[in-house]
Scaffold this motif. Structure first.
Motif, PDB file in Angstrom:
ATOM      1  N   HIS A  68       0.833  -1.220   0.000  1.00 16.80           N
ATOM      2  CA  HIS A  68       0.000   0.000   0.000  1.00 16.80           C
ATOM      3  C   HIS A  68       0.868   1.270   0.000  1.00 16.80           C
ATOM      4  N   SER A  97       0.831   5.181   4.735  1.00 17.14           N
ATOM      5  CA  SER A  97      -0.372   5.380   5.560  1.00 17.14           C
ATOM      6  C   SER A  97      -0.120   6.563   6.509  1.00 17.14           C
ATOM      7  N   ASP A 125      -5.869   4.737   7.436  1.00 15.73           N
ATOM      8  CA  ASP A 125      -5.995   5.045   5.995  1.00 15.73           C
ATOM      9  C   ASP A 125      -4.689   5.615   5.424  1.00 15.73           C
ATOM     10  N   LEU A 126      -4.708   5.812   4.106  1.00 13.98           N
ATOM     11  CA  LEU A 126      -3.548   6.387   3.410  1.00 13.98           C
ATOM     12  C   LEU A 126      -3.366   7.852   3.796  1.00 13.98           C
ATOM     13  N   ARG A 154      -5.880   0.721   4.071  1.00 14.64           N
ATOM     14  CA  ARG A 154      -4.732   1.315   3.374  1.00 14.64           C
ATOM     15  C   ARG A 154      -4.383   0.498   2.119  1.00 14.64           C
TER      16      ARG A 154
END
Ligand SMILES: O=C(O)[C@H](O)COP(=O)(O)O
Length: 235
Positions: free
Chosen positions: A12, A15, A30-31, A63
């Motif tokens: 991913h 984050s 989350d990102l 993420r």
């Protein structure tokens, strides 16, 4: 026609807790803004190579899911069948989840932190009791009883749950020449690389996976990995 079958692995994008330098594990963070950009950039690199996927897999953590969404959007394959599974989750970082990595290193020393983060069998201290970092009651994990729910995972334990998924779900698809995208996490991808490349415990200590950088594995007819490379290294 090429005789190799390709799997694209992608950690991913950055984050919010990568940005804040905090242990994350199974916390559903989350990102960051930069992570969204990294995910879009990864999508562009994949798109330039003209990949058309048959299946995509990701974890139960947003993420990774949101990174996959950005990629599918960039490559215009939002229709792709996607399976989300806890088998691809980040390694559970136990009681370290939520803590700042530099603060933990000040308290326990760099060597101990490196062992927790990168060694094969060292286990981060387990989560005790139910606190805000405990996700055992979360609806997405109802298949676990509270006793089964991980309280911490070494890389070895992560391998134990990633590799059956690889062998049962992914391998048959590679045999059938399907092209696959796997968006996961630093340590679930390290677990796969240790297995695929037969890395020993010293080699795995030094293996880091960058965020948002597509990693291509090529497999031959007997599903042996023959080559791997990051897409940003292609000129
Ligand atoms: O869970 C985390 O903290 C990160 O996603 C991966 O952390 P690591 O680089 O310490 O393994």
């Amino acid at each position: 026609m090429s005789s190799v079958t390709r799997v694209v692995f992608l950690r991913h994008g950055q984050s919010k807790w990568n940005y804040e330098n905090r242990f994350t594990g199974w916390c559903d963070v989350d990102l960051s803004k930069k992570g969204c950009e990294e995910a879009k950039q990864a999508g562009m690199l994949i798109q330039k190579q003209g990949f058309i996927f048959d299946y995509a897999y990701t974890s139960l953590l947003k993420r990774a899911i949101h990174t996959l969404w950005y990629v599918l959007d960039k490559i215009d394959q939002a229709w792709l069948p996607v399976e989300k599974t806890w088998h691809l989750n980040e390694r559970h970082y136990g009681a370290l989840q939520g803590l700042n990595k530099t603060e933990v290193a000040k308290k326990y020393g760099d060597q101990q932190v490196k062992e927790w983060r990168r060694s094969f069998d060292s286990m981060p201290p387990p989560l005790h009791g139910i606190n805000q970092q405990f996700s055992g009651y979360d609806i997405r994990y109802t298949k676990f009883t509270l006793e089964q729910f991980p309280k911490s995972e070494s890389l070895a334990l992560t391998i134990n749950r990633v590799i059956p998924f690889w062998n049962n779900i992914i391998l048959p698809k590679i045999k059938n020449k399907k092209t696959i995208l796997i968006v996961a996490h630093g340590n679930s991808i390290r677990a796969l690389m240790k297995y695929l490349d037969g890395l020993n415990n010293e080699e795995i200590l030094e293996l880091n996976i960058p965020t948002g950088m597509p990693l291509i594995y090529e497999f031959n007819e007997v599903v042996k990995p023959v080559r791997h490379y990051y897409l940003n290294n292609i000129v």
